[in-house]
Write a protein that holds these residues in place. Structure first.
Motif, short mmCIF file in Angstrom:
data_model
loop_
_atom_site.label_atom_id
_atom_site.label_comp_id
_atom_site.label_asym_id
_atom_site.label_seq_id
_atom_site.Cartn_x
_atom_site.Cartn_y
_atom_site.Cartn_z
N TYR A 239 -51.97 49.14 3.50
CA TYR A 239 -53.02 48.13 3.41
C TYR A 239 -53.16 47.56 2.00
O TYR A 239 -53.38 46.36 1.83
CB TYR A 239 -54.35 48.73 3.87
CG TYR A 239 -54.40 49.03 5.35
CD1 TYR A 239 -54.46 48.00 6.28
CD2 TYR A 239 -54.39 50.35 5.80
CE1 TYR A 239 -54.51 48.28 7.64
CE2 TYR A 239 -54.43 50.63 7.16
CZ TYR A 239 -54.49 49.60 8.07
OH TYR A 239 -54.53 49.87 9.42
N GLY A 240 -53.05 48.40 1.00
CA GLY A 240 -53.19 47.92 -0.36
C GLY A 240 -52.10 46.94 -0.74
O GLY A 240 -52.36 45.87 -1.31
N GLN A 241 -50.84 47.28 -0.41
CA GLN A 241 -49.73 46.39 -0.71
C GLN A 241 -49.81 45.12 0.14
O GLN A 241 -49.47 44.03 -0.33
CB GLN A 241 -48.42 47.12 -0.45
CG GLN A 241 -48.20 48.32 -1.35
CD GLN A 241 -46.90 49.04 -1.03
OE1 GLN A 241 -45.92 48.42 -0.63
NE2 GLN A 241 -46.90 50.36 -1.22
N LEU A 242 -50.25 45.25 1.38
CA LEU A 242 -50.42 44.08 2.25
C LEU A 242 -51.46 43.13 1.66
O LEU A 242 -51.24 41.91 1.66
CB LEU A 242 -50.84 44.54 3.64
CG LEU A 242 -51.11 43.43 4.67
CD1 LEU A 242 -49.86 42.60 4.91
CD2 LEU A 242 -51.63 44.04 5.97
N ALA A 243 -52.56 43.65 1.16
CA ALA A 243 -53.59 42.80 0.56
C ALA A 243 -53.09 42.14 -0.71
O ALA A 243 -53.33 40.95 -0.95
CB ALA A 243 -54.84 43.64 0.28
N ALA A 244 -52.37 42.90 -1.53
CA ALA A 244 -51.83 42.33 -2.77
C ALA A 244 -50.82 41.23 -2.47
O ALA A 244 -50.82 40.17 -3.10
CB ALA A 244 -51.19 43.44 -3.61
N PHE A 245 -49.96 41.48 -1.51
CA PHE A 245 -48.97 40.47 -1.12
C PHE A 245 -49.65 39.22 -0.56
O PHE A 245 -49.21 38.10 -0.80
CB PHE A 245 -48.00 41.05 -0.10
CG PHE A 245 -46.92 40.09 0.34
CD1 PHE A 245 -45.79 39.91 -0.44
CD2 PHE A 245 -47.04 39.37 1.51
CE1 PHE A 245 -44.80 39.02 -0.05
CE2 PHE A 245 -46.06 38.49 1.91
CZ PHE A 245 -44.93 38.32 1.12
N SER A 246 -50.73 39.41 0.18
CA SER A 246 -51.44 38.26 0.75
C SER A 246 -52.04 37.38 -0.34
O SER A 246 -52.03 36.15 -0.24
CB SER A 246 -52.55 38.75 1.69
OG SER A 246 -52.01 39.50 2.77
N LEU A 247 -52.56 38.00 -1.40
CA LEU A 247 -53.09 37.23 -2.52
C LEU A 247 -51.98 36.46 -3.22
O LEU A 247 -52.13 35.28 -3.55
CB LEU A 247 -53.81 38.14 -3.51
CG LEU A 247 -55.13 38.75 -3.04
CD1 LEU A 247 -55.72 39.64 -4.14
CD2 LEU A 247 -56.13 37.67 -2.66
#
Length: 276
Positions: A239-247
Protein backbone atom coordinates in the motif's frame (compact mmCIF):
# COMPACT_ATOMS: atom_id res chain seq x y z
CA UNK A 1 -34.98 37.77 4.59
CA UNK A 2 -34.72 34.13 3.66
CA UNK A 3 -37.82 32.05 4.35
CA UNK A 4 -37.62 28.99 6.66
CA UNK A 5 -38.06 26.66 3.69
CA UNK A 6 -35.22 28.44 1.88
CA UNK A 7 -32.93 28.11 4.90
CA UNK A 8 -33.77 24.43 5.25
CA UNK A 9 -33.07 23.86 1.55
CA UNK A 10 -29.73 25.66 1.84
CA UNK A 11 -28.84 23.61 4.93
CA UNK A 12 -29.65 20.35 3.15
CA UNK A 13 -27.75 21.33 0.00
CA UNK A 14 -24.69 22.38 2.01
CA UNK A 15 -24.84 19.12 3.96
CA UNK A 16 -24.93 17.10 0.74
CA UNK A 17 -21.97 19.06 -0.64
CA UNK A 18 -19.99 18.46 2.57
CA UNK A 19 -20.67 14.71 2.37
CA UNK A 20 -19.55 14.62 -1.26
CA UNK A 21 -16.41 16.62 -0.40
CA UNK A 22 -15.55 14.18 2.40
CA UNK A 23 -16.02 11.21 0.04
CA UNK A 24 -13.46 12.75 -2.32
CA UNK A 25 -11.11 14.01 0.38
CA UNK A 26 -10.70 10.79 2.40
CA UNK A 27 -9.03 8.77 -0.41
CA UNK A 28 -6.72 11.72 -1.17
CA UNK A 29 -5.78 12.07 2.49
CA UNK A 30 -5.07 8.32 2.68
CA UNK A 31 -2.96 8.58 -0.49
CA UNK A 32 -0.74 11.31 0.94
CA UNK A 33 -0.38 9.77 4.41
CA UNK A 34 0.20 6.22 3.14
CA UNK A 35 2.94 7.34 0.77
CA UNK A 36 5.02 8.48 3.77
CA UNK A 37 4.21 5.42 5.91
CA UNK A 38 6.46 2.36 5.66
CA UNK A 39 3.74 0.16 7.20
CA UNK A 40 0.69 1.62 5.44
CA UNK A 41 -2.62 -0.22 5.40
CA UNK A 42 -6.07 0.53 4.05
CA UNK A 43 -6.96 2.54 7.13
CA UNK A 44 -6.42 6.28 7.20
CA UNK A 45 -3.88 7.03 9.93
CA UNK A 46 -1.06 9.44 10.58
CA UNK A 47 2.28 7.63 10.23
CA UNK A 48 4.20 7.12 13.44
CA UNK A 49 7.30 8.17 11.50
CA UNK A 50 7.31 10.00 8.18
CA UNK A 51 9.72 8.36 5.77
CA UNK A 52 10.68 8.59 2.08
CA UNK A 53 11.28 4.85 1.88
CA UNK A 54 8.28 4.22 -0.38
CA UNK A 55 9.42 6.85 -2.88
CA UNK A 56 12.96 5.46 -2.86
CA UNK A 57 11.59 2.03 -3.76
CA UNK A 58 9.33 3.17 -6.59
CA UNK A 59 11.60 5.80 -8.17
CA UNK A 60 13.57 3.31 -10.23
CA UNK A 61 13.81 2.92 -14.03
CA UNK A 62 11.87 -0.37 -14.14
CA UNK A 63 9.07 0.68 -11.80
CA UNK A 64 8.53 4.37 -12.57
CA UNK A 65 10.75 6.05 -15.15
CA UNK A 66 10.30 3.71 -18.14
CA UNK A 67 6.54 3.19 -17.61
CA UNK A 68 6.02 6.94 -17.18
CA UNK A 69 7.99 7.62 -20.36
CA UNK A 70 5.84 5.05 -22.18
CA UNK A 71 2.73 6.78 -20.84
CA UNK A 72 3.99 10.15 -22.08
CA UNK A 73 4.68 8.71 -25.54
CA UNK A 74 1.28 7.02 -25.76
CA UNK A 75 -0.75 9.89 -24.31
CA UNK A 76 1.19 12.68 -26.01
CA UNK A 77 1.14 10.94 -29.40
CA UNK A 78 -2.56 10.18 -29.04
CA UNK A 79 -3.37 13.78 -28.08
CA UNK A 80 -1.35 15.29 -30.96
CA UNK A 81 -2.82 12.99 -33.61
CA UNK A 82 -6.34 13.43 -32.25
CA UNK A 83 -6.17 17.23 -32.11
CA UNK A 84 -4.80 17.54 -35.66
CA UNK A 85 -7.35 15.20 -37.18
CA UNK A 86 -10.20 16.65 -35.10
CA UNK A 87 -9.45 20.20 -36.32
CA UNK A 88 -9.31 19.06 -39.95
CA UNK A 89 -12.61 17.19 -39.54
CA UNK A 90 -14.31 19.97 -37.60
CA UNK A 91 -13.52 22.70 -40.15
CA UNK A 92 -15.95 21.61 -42.91
CA UNK A 93 -18.57 20.72 -40.28
CA UNK A 94 -18.33 24.22 -38.85
CA UNK A 95 -18.02 26.25 -42.05
CA UNK A 96 -20.20 24.42 -44.60
CA UNK A 97 -23.92 23.73 -44.43
CA UNK A 98 -24.31 20.27 -45.96
CA UNK A 99 -27.02 17.66 -45.62
CA UNK A 100 -24.54 15.18 -44.25
CA UNK A 101 -23.50 17.41 -41.35
CA UNK A 102 -26.26 16.49 -38.91
CA UNK A 103 -26.22 12.70 -39.61
CA UNK A 104 -22.43 12.77 -39.35
CA UNK A 105 -22.55 14.57 -35.99
CA UNK A 106 -25.16 12.13 -34.71
CA UNK A 107 -22.92 9.28 -35.86
CA UNK A 108 -20.05 10.86 -33.92
CA UNK A 109 -22.28 11.15 -30.88
CA UNK A 110 -23.14 7.47 -31.21
CA UNK A 111 -19.43 6.66 -31.41
CA UNK A 112 -18.85 8.29 -28.03
CA UNK A 113 -21.36 5.88 -26.46
CA UNK A 114 -19.64 2.67 -27.60
CA UNK A 115 -17.78 0.94 -24.75
CA UNK A 116 -14.19 0.20 -25.68
CA UNK A 117 -14.52 -3.34 -24.33
CA UNK A 118 -17.20 -4.12 -26.93
CA UNK A 119 -14.81 -3.67 -29.86
CA UNK A 120 -11.54 -4.98 -28.42
CA UNK A 121 -12.00 -8.53 -29.73
CA UNK A 122 -12.20 -7.50 -33.43
CA UNK A 123 -9.53 -4.85 -32.81
CA UNK A 124 -7.20 -7.47 -31.34
CA UNK A 125 -7.85 -9.74 -34.33
CA UNK A 126 -7.10 -6.84 -36.69
CA UNK A 127 -3.87 -6.03 -34.87
CA UNK A 128 -2.79 -9.68 -35.08
CA UNK A 129 -3.49 -9.82 -38.82
CA UNK A 130 -1.57 -6.56 -39.38
CA UNK A 131 1.30 -7.65 -37.10
CA UNK A 132 0.76 -4.63 -34.85
CA UNK A 133 0.56 -6.44 -31.53
CA UNK A 134 3.05 -4.91 -29.08
CA UNK A 135 3.43 -1.90 -31.41
CA UNK A 136 3.50 1.46 -29.64
CA UNK A 137 2.68 3.34 -32.84
CA UNK A 138 -0.30 1.09 -33.57
CA UNK A 139 -1.60 1.56 -30.03
CA UNK A 140 -1.20 5.34 -30.34
CA UNK A 141 -3.30 5.42 -33.52
CA UNK A 142 -5.99 3.21 -32.01
CA UNK A 143 -6.19 5.39 -28.90
CA UNK A 144 -6.46 8.42 -31.18
CA UNK A 145 -9.22 6.79 -33.22
CA UNK A 146 -11.19 5.97 -30.07
CA UNK A 147 -10.80 9.58 -28.84
CA UNK A 148 -11.77 11.23 -32.14
CA UNK A 149 -15.60 11.29 -31.77
CA UNK A 150 -15.63 13.50 -28.68
CA UNK A 151 -12.64 15.53 -29.91
CA UNK A 152 -14.37 16.32 -33.22
CA UNK A 153 -17.55 17.32 -31.44
CA UNK A 154 -15.68 19.61 -29.04
CA UNK A 155 -13.48 21.12 -31.77
CA UNK A 156 -16.50 21.88 -33.93
CA UNK A 157 -18.19 23.75 -31.08
CA UNK A 158 -15.04 25.77 -30.36
CA UNK A 159 -14.56 26.53 -34.06
CA UNK A 160 -18.13 27.84 -34.33
CA UNK A 161 -17.14 30.66 -31.98
CA UNK A 162 -14.54 31.99 -34.45
CA UNK A 163 -16.23 34.59 -36.73
CA UNK A 164 -16.19 33.57 -40.38
CA UNK A 165 -15.82 37.24 -41.34
CA UNK A 166 -12.15 36.99 -40.36
CA UNK A 167 -11.65 34.20 -42.87
CA UNK A 168 -13.53 36.13 -45.55
CA UNK A 169 -11.17 39.05 -45.06
CA UNK A 170 -8.20 36.70 -45.48
CA UNK A 171 -9.75 35.18 -48.61
CA UNK A 172 -10.13 38.67 -50.05
CA UNK A 173 -6.39 39.15 -49.61
CA UNK A 174 -5.76 35.94 -51.58
CA UNK A 175 -5.24 33.47 -48.72
CA UNK A 176 -6.11 29.86 -49.38
CA UNK A 177 -8.53 27.84 -47.29
CA UNK A 178 -5.72 25.92 -45.61
CA UNK A 179 -3.89 29.17 -44.87
CA UNK A 180 -6.94 30.69 -43.18
CA UNK A 181 -7.37 27.52 -41.13
CA UNK A 182 -3.77 27.44 -39.89
CA UNK A 183 -3.15 31.20 -39.55
CA UNK A 184 -6.57 32.58 -38.62
CA UNK A 185 -8.85 29.91 -37.15
CA UNK A 186 -6.36 27.79 -35.19
CA UNK A 187 -4.64 30.73 -33.40
CA UNK A 188 -8.02 32.15 -32.39
CA UNK A 189 -9.26 28.86 -30.94
CA UNK A 190 -6.15 28.13 -28.87
CA UNK A 191 -8.07 27.87 -25.58
CA UNK A 192 -10.38 25.31 -27.22
CA UNK A 193 -7.41 23.36 -28.55
CA UNK A 194 -5.95 23.36 -25.04
CA UNK A 195 -9.17 21.92 -23.65
CA UNK A 196 -9.33 19.17 -26.28
CA UNK A 197 -5.63 18.33 -25.88
CA UNK A 198 -5.84 18.04 -22.08
CA UNK A 199 -9.10 16.05 -22.30
CA UNK A 200 -7.64 13.52 -24.75
CA UNK A 201 -4.30 13.32 -22.94
CA UNK A 202 -5.87 12.58 -19.55
CA UNK A 203 -8.21 10.03 -21.13
CA UNK A 204 -5.27 8.19 -22.70
CA UNK A 205 -3.08 8.63 -19.60
CA UNK A 206 -5.53 6.73 -17.41
CA UNK A 207 -6.42 4.10 -20.01
CA UNK A 208 -5.57 0.67 -18.64
CA UNK A 209 -7.51 -1.77 -20.78
CA UNK A 210 -6.24 -0.91 -24.28
CA UNK A 211 -2.47 -0.98 -23.49
CA UNK A 212 -2.99 -4.08 -21.36
CA UNK A 213 -4.45 -5.93 -24.36
CA UNK A 214 -2.30 -4.56 -27.20
CA UNK A 215 1.11 -4.12 -25.53
CA UNK A 216 2.67 -7.35 -24.30
CA UNK A 217 6.30 -6.47 -23.56
CA UNK A 218 6.94 -5.07 -20.07
CA UNK A 219 9.27 -2.50 -21.65
CA UNK A 220 6.39 -1.05 -23.72
CA UNK A 221 3.70 -0.97 -21.06
CA UNK A 222 2.66 2.39 -19.60
CA UNK A 223 2.38 3.28 -15.94
CA UNK A 224 -1.36 2.53 -15.90
CA UNK A 225 -0.52 -1.14 -16.59
CA UNK A 226 2.70 -1.42 -14.56
CA UNK A 227 0.72 -0.53 -11.45
CA UNK A 228 0.09 -4.29 -11.26
CA UNK A 229 3.59 -4.58 -9.82
CA UNK A 230 2.30 -3.47 -6.44
CA UNK A 231 -0.30 -6.25 -6.21
CA UNK A 232 1.40 -9.39 -4.99
CA UNK A 233 0.20 -12.95 -4.72
CA UNK A 234 -2.45 -14.13 -2.25
CA UNK A 235 -4.03 -10.67 -2.06
CA UNK A 236 -1.02 -8.88 -0.56
CA UNK A 237 -0.62 -5.26 -1.63
CA UNK A 238 2.28 -2.88 -1.02
CA UNK A 239 0.00 0.00 0.00
CA UNK A 240 2.77 2.45 0.81
CA UNK A 241 4.55 1.96 -2.51
CA UNK A 242 1.22 2.02 -4.35
CA UNK A 243 0.36 5.38 -2.77
CA UNK A 244 3.80 6.80 -3.55
CA UNK A 245 3.61 5.63 -7.14
CA UNK A 246 0.13 7.14 -7.48
CA UNK A 247 1.43 10.55 -6.39
CA UNK A 248 4.32 10.32 -8.85
CA UNK A 249 1.90 9.14 -11.53
CA UNK A 250 -0.26 12.25 -11.11
CA UNK A 251 2.58 14.79 -11.35
CA UNK A 252 3.00 14.81 -15.18
CA UNK A 253 -0.73 15.38 -15.74
CA UNK A 254 -0.85 18.27 -13.28
CA UNK A 255 2.29 19.80 -14.81
CA UNK A 256 0.87 19.44 -18.31
CA UNK A 257 -2.40 21.07 -17.27
CA UNK A 258 -0.58 24.07 -15.78
CA UNK A 259 1.71 24.40 -18.80
CA UNK A 260 -1.02 24.06 -21.45
CA UNK A 261 -3.41 26.39 -19.63
CA UNK A 262 -0.70 29.07 -19.45
CA UNK A 263 0.61 28.68 -23.00
CA UNK A 264 -2.62 28.08 -24.94
CA UNK A 265 -5.44 29.10 -22.69
CA UNK A 266 -4.17 32.16 -20.95
CA UNK A 267 -5.45 34.89 -23.25
CA UNK A 268 -8.65 35.88 -24.98
CA UNK A 269 -7.56 35.77 -28.60
CA UNK A 270 -10.92 36.93 -29.90
CA UNK A 271 -10.94 40.15 -27.89
CA UNK A 272 -10.97 43.04 -30.37
CA UNK A 273 -10.73 40.75 -33.41
CA UNK A 274 -14.07 41.90 -34.78
CA UNK A 275 -15.43 45.41 -34.49
CA UNK A 276 -19.14 45.84 -34.87
Amino acid sequence: MTSPSGRNLRFVSNGVLVIIAVCFAVPLVWLVLASFDSSATLSVKIPTEFTMENFQKVLTPDISFIPLMNSLILSGGCAIVTVVVAILAAYPLSRYRMRINKPFLYGILFGTCLPITAIMVPVYSLFVSLNLIDSVAGTVFFLAASSLPMAIWMSKNFMDSVPISLEEAAWTDGASMFTTLTRVVVPLMRPGIAVVFIFVFIQAWGNFFVPFILLLSPGNQPAAVSIFNFFGQYGSVAYGQLAAFSLVYSVPVIALYVFISRVLGGSNALAGAVKG
